[in-house]
Write a protein that holds these residues in place. Sequence first.
Motif, PDB file in Angstrom:
ATOM      1  N   TYR A 256       6.460 -33.375-129.206  1.00 36.04           N
ATOM      2  CA  TYR A 256       6.733 -32.041-129.757  1.00 36.04           C
ATOM      3  C   TYR A 256       7.391 -32.081-131.131  1.00 36.04           C
ATOM      4  N   GLY A 257       8.117 -33.162-131.397  1.00 34.54           N
ATOM      5  CA  GLY A 257       8.857 -33.197-132.656  1.00 34.54           C
ATOM      6  C   GLY A 257       8.037 -33.773-133.795  1.00 34.54           C
ATOM      7  N   GLY A 258       6.806 -33.926-133.566  1.00 31.09           N
ATOM      8  CA  GLY A 258       5.954 -34.406-134.667  1.00 31.09           C
ATOM      9  C   GLY A 258       6.005 -35.911-134.822  1.00 31.09           C
ATOM     10  N   GLY A 259       6.234 -36.621-133.794  1.00 30.16           N
ATOM     11  CA  GLY A 259       6.121 -38.073-133.901  1.00 30.16           C
ATOM     12  C   GLY A 259       7.432 -38.737-134.261  1.00 30.16           C
ATOM     13  N   VAL A 260       7.517 -39.968-133.910  1.00 35.25           N
ATOM     14  CA  VAL A 260       8.708 -40.769-134.235  1.00 35.25           C
ATOM     15  C   VAL A 260       8.273 -42.063-134.888  1.00 35.25           C
ATOM     16  N   SER A 261       9.247 -42.728-135.487  1.00 31.59           N
ATOM     17  CA  SER A 261       8.904 -43.990-136.145  1.00 31.59           C
ATOM     18  C   SER A 261       8.505 -45.025-135.097  1.00 31.59           C
ATOM     19  N   SER A 262       7.782 -46.019-135.580  1.00 28.84           N
ATOM     20  CA  SER A 262       7.341 -47.092-134.667  1.00 28.84           C
ATOM     21  C   SER A 262       8.517 -47.766-134.004  1.00 28.84           C
ATOM     22  N   TYR A 263       9.569 -47.969-134.818  1.00 29.19           N
ATOM     23  CA  TYR A 263      10.725 -48.690-134.264  1.00 29.19           C
ATOM     24  C   TYR A 263      11.313 -47.919-133.091  1.00 29.19           C
ATOM     25  N   LEU A 264      11.419 -46.619-133.281  1.00 24.87           N
ATOM     26  CA  LEU A 264      11.998 -45.794-132.220  1.00 24.87           C
ATOM     27  C   LEU A 264      11.107 -45.836-130.981  1.00 24.87           C
ATOM     28  N   LEU A 265       9.810 -45.815-131.240  1.00 23.15           N
ATOM     29  CA  LEU A 265       8.866 -45.852-130.118  1.00 23.15           C
ATOM     30  C   LEU A 265       8.985 -47.176-129.383  1.00 23.15           C
ATOM     31  N   PHE A 266       9.029 -48.233-130.189  1.00 21.03           N
ATOM     32  CA  PHE A 266       9.225 -49.560-129.608  1.00 21.03           C
ATOM     33  C   PHE A 266      10.472 -49.584-128.745  1.00 21.03           C
ATOM     34  N   GLY A 267      11.552 -49.093-129.375  1.00 19.57           N
ATOM     35  CA  GLY A 267      12.830 -49.052-128.671  1.00 19.57           C
ATOM     36  C   GLY A 267      12.718 -48.286-127.367  1.00 19.57           C
ATOM     37  N   GLY A 268      12.013 -47.169-127.445  1.00 18.68           N
ATOM     38  CA  GLY A 268      11.845 -46.363-126.244  1.00 18.68           C
ATOM     39  C   GLY A 268      11.109 -47.116-125.152  1.00 18.68           C
ATOM     40  N   ILE A 269      10.090 -47.852-125.574  1.00 16.52           N
ATOM     41  CA  ILE A 269       9.312 -48.587-124.565  1.00 16.52           C
ATOM     42  C   ILE A 269      10.112 -49.725-123.974  1.00 16.52           C
TER      43      ILE A 269
END
Lengths: 295, 870, 215
Positions: A256-269
Amino acid sequence: MDIQQNPYEWMIKLTPQKEWIEGRGTLLLLAMFFGMGAGVYLVFSVFDNIFGMLVGLLIVNLLFGGLHLVYLGKPLRFWRMFLRPQTSWISRGLIFVTILNITGIVEMGMIYWLPGTGIQMVFKVISIILAVLVCIYTGFVMSYVRAIPFWNSALLPVLIVVHEILGGLGVVLMLSKINGFGLDIELIEHWSTMLLVVSAFLLAIYLWNATYSMRPGPQSVLVLLRGPKVFSLPFWIGVVLLGIILPLIVGWYSYYGGGVSSYLLFGGIVSELTGGLGLRYCILKSGFYAPLLPI
Amino acid sequence: MKNAQVPIYEDKWIPTSCAMCYAQCGIRVRRVNGVAVAIEGDPGSSINGRGGICGKGIAGLNVLYDPDRVNYPVKRTNPEKGIGVDPKWKRITWEKALEEITERLKKLRSENPSKVLFLTSPIPANHINQHVLVLLFRLAYGSLNYSPGGGGLHCGNASHFGAGMNHCSWSVLPDYKYCKYAIFFGGEAATGAGHSFSMAAALRAESTAQGLRTVAVDPLCHQIGGKSTEWVPILPGTDLAVALSMVNVIINELKKYDIEYLKHKSNVPYLVKDDGHYIRDERGEPLMWDGADGKAKAWDDSNLKDPTLEGEYEVKGEKCTPAFELIKKHVKQYTPEWASKISTVPAVTIRRLATEFIENARIGSTIEIDGVKLPYRPVAAVQFRGGSGHTNGFHTYFAVDLLNQLAGAMDVPGGAIGWPAKCVGYTETELPKWEPIATKDGLLTATLWLTSLPGTWPHPEPKMPKRATLGDLFTCCAASTPFPFSSDSEELLEKFNLPYRIEMIMGVAQNTVMTVGQPETVANFLKKVPFTVFFSLYHNETTEGFADIVLPDTCYLESLSCLQAEFFVLYAPVGMLPWAYHLRQPIVEPLYERRFIPQVVLELADRLGIKKEVIKSFNQYLVQSGVPQRFTEEEDVSWEEINDRFLRWKFGSDKGLEWFKEHGFITWPKKPEEAYWRAFTNGRSSVYMEFIIEQREKMEPICKAHNVELNFDYYTPLISWFPAIIHNPKSPEYDLIAFSFKDAIHTGSMTQGISYFNEVSQLSPYVFNILMHPKTAKEKGIKIGDAIVVENDHGHKTTGTVYTIEGIHPQGIAFMSGSGKWARGAPLAQGKGGNLNALQELDLEHCCPITLNLETAARVKVYKAEKKAG
Amino acid sequence: MKWTMVIDLTTCVGCWACVMACKQEHFLPRDILWGRIAMTETGTFPKVTKQIVPLLCNHCQDAPCVKVCPTGATVVREDGIVYVNYDQCVGCRYCVIACPYQHRTFLASIKEYHTGHGFTEFEKIGRQLYPIQEGTVLKCNFCMERIDNGIRKGLKPGIDREATPACVIACPTRSRYFGDQDDPEAEVVKIIRERKGFQLHKELGTEPSVYYLYY
């Protein structure tokens, strides 16, 4: 909480299982965690991605299978473990892994040489079913054990299979970030977030249901929720915070927020995978046996 | 051995006897290819639990093959001695060791042989070693000083004294086969105690199945408390109050007691003057009033028909009254309400126990056993260390035994019986032979007693002490005095002008510093002794801290002897169980450089030139048991020869060593006259302790003349209440009473460090923890697993880990005896458990003034340790 | 034929003879116990009851350990004894997890009792006379070798010492009984009936062959 801490309290106070969590048992914990390799295979198989399927099978064989093998007392005899599928879920599991390997490799071959054909579809379906079976069988291995009421629930295999697939999705996402694979990343992210919500829901139901099980099932839930710290810290920080809340926040922003940086996504995973490991740790650790005394 | 992976060229069962505790159960050991591989009870012997033995016995192989044992003679190279000091052992040869020991012994013998103190242990069945070293060698050497170890001081002085006087035996237990109701005052017979544990446990189990009711009056609900029908918690050291009030209830409220027993088998009809002494005839025999013809008669008068128990009479111009009358009036003050305040046992419970006891006694009933009609009294009141291990031990023992006497349950079917005090002998040889005989004042003398210890009755006259143990002054001490180890020993020896001090110790199976009493106190004594030699199985706290030379002892599986079987009143089959006499034989030759003590002692005697005297003492020993001399002075006998002759003399010329090596033991049926001998003697038991007046009259002048204080008020012939010293604490902050118990799996201070024992000990919460009640713990901010310090009212401390149990008196704090070891030689036991002995003050004030039984409990306060214990 | 053991809790005093006898009979290495004693208490002061309970493998007739074993190393014999074939065990410890009585142990390595001293003669001959394998799971087998040997010699297990499990003959209070539950004349059948013998965790449906007497 009356948990066994000394040898003389064995089977008088709540006695936790030890073989599959302490000492060399850590290998088994990790092995079970890497069962998400089948989930990786499953996701890549949906997208007919050979490289990814290979990665999945390698995780299943080398990490999942390999760690199991190292854990054994007599690893060279492992071929004997196929011999009792009539009653033993480990035997069945090994058979599933074997058939998955066979159908997986055949499927990979078919994608390469006979893509889009009917027979490729058949093998795709069969291998996906096997992948689900490989995911789910560790859940059955545990839920079959009546001696540990906390594990003896039909919900456990469901919870496990959801987590394996979730883990699979996570790894796929990470790999995709490194090398596109041409997969629909947004879709996978979407599925991932939805499945995470489902898994959170399932976990809540699983724990709630366990409070109705035979003693000491409810006590297992209590130690996870309230402590001692060795149980509740991995649960609240590992399973809840890292495994559910943080990845949901990242997923929300991503969607919903228009995407996040790769690093944040990585971190999330990574956070979500840690949570998956934490969940298996919590389930294994808080498996208590019903005391034999007092009579 | 179906799975055996090697060819088996030897598979043999060898009969012998166990030595892991006093019980000396008959066992057989399996030897395969030269290695001992299994121990089990010998099913043919009556000295075990119908072929079963306890866990200690079965784990005996651990002792045989333990590499931590003393395997070579060693010498101390660190001149410093003290608790926990590293001795820095140097291995030496046997030759060097014996040379040095001989040299020292020679020197001291020329100065004063009493400078050598001989120490032994009352446990692991080392009685043969006691005889050889402490009696025979010592007599030949000429020393007056010997002490049979800590256990004698703690358990033995009061209990064995009392049992010796009244039962002519070492101790008593219920005649389980016929008993229906038994009360235990701090004794673990058949549940944990070492006295014939397996045999008694088997008997008790059978009896339980037939309705035996047992009551454990005990501060702890563990072994005896846990297995009894009823557990009655009591404050330690107050059993005397409960027993006296029960006596009062029986005599003055229920007014029901065995009049026939009291009249004919006890000394309560004896006429007592105003000064407390008996009225005596011309021969000096005490008199009774015969109600049948109104005349005063002695106990051995064949015309005596019906001695009276009450009334006032005039004999030889003096007013006198039967002792019973005095006792009856005397005990009125001991009401259950009074006892309840002291002991925390509810008054209603005390009355109920007294009522149940006397109702179940079936006074007047008889039973026929093997065609012999005997009184039948199926009740017993039994005690041991827990009850009488206090400064009021003398009175406690006799108060409890008085319950048996009132019920007539003394050495009769179902009653309190001693280990067999009478034997008419093996059917073919009529040996061994011994029985209680009526002697001075018509009281009974046991003709079989541990010959290294004071006898039973009459007690030697107290004299100005020549012994450093002061045993010649304190002649009512049954086993060992606290001297010369105590903190006031030096002061007392000075006061008594003892012209010498101990300059050498020869000890066997000793752990003096840990088991006698407060270790620092004992250490102060041991440090001053210039030269000490110990025969030991293991390096323990004593050898490491204080030994100059340690000699490797053989364990029972490497030893040959028949003489340890001699002290029947300690372990022989009780009641109507058949007699059994075992040979102890080696299963393997002594490993490493271990040597059997009697052989070493004989060699030492040879080197000193006193071997002939030792053999003479052997003869004397045999003569003492009623046999003509068997060894001539010219003969040079070997240890094997001694055993062979001894066995042939006892059981027939065809039953020597070879026969016993093959069969292991000899067994023959028991006769009712042996098991229940009291019905066949006119000797009497003691209720009124008249002899104590004379004891006081002899001791008091000696003590006064030398400025030695002793509580002579305690020397009263009427059994009376005296609080134990723990009931007068120095300050109210010492609000708990620490006491110890013996766990079934452990003996002394040896087993804690042995493999199997250590392993199973982890499975019992009672063994290596300090036990407290959860409420008490909570009040002090202590919880399970906390490290605590337990400090007595003299500032001595011990530490350990807490475990809380409901089954303990809230004012009590319990330790397993023998825990809290610190020796390097016992690595497995180090730091486990607290050492109760650290809290036992060792001085005259903390002993029973008559029997010198040490106060085994302590008044303490408890607080959390600042850092983790151990 | 169904071998059954009965343990009388009213007469057991907790002397550890059974545990030691079992250790000795099979030369069990350090930290391995096939029989144990558990002790606890119920009630509050002064009405306290102490419980001493000898425990061992229950030789369940519907044994979870047999069902979960992936190699078939753990089997139930026809006479009811559940035993482990060490040559087939792979050491996955599934059976250890599945046992509700927790009476199976994994032998990671045979440790010497006296660290630093090597194995004693007793320990060495033990491995020769009664081989076990590291990396496998061990448990009580009702002294199967004694029973089989005894029967071969015409002896009766439960009656003749040589053919009876070591823990049963070791007990000085005769608190353990052993016999064939299919024999209506057997002592075990009578006492279970007369004294209301019960099994542990009966609700799990494992059908144990070990009964306890408490009344």
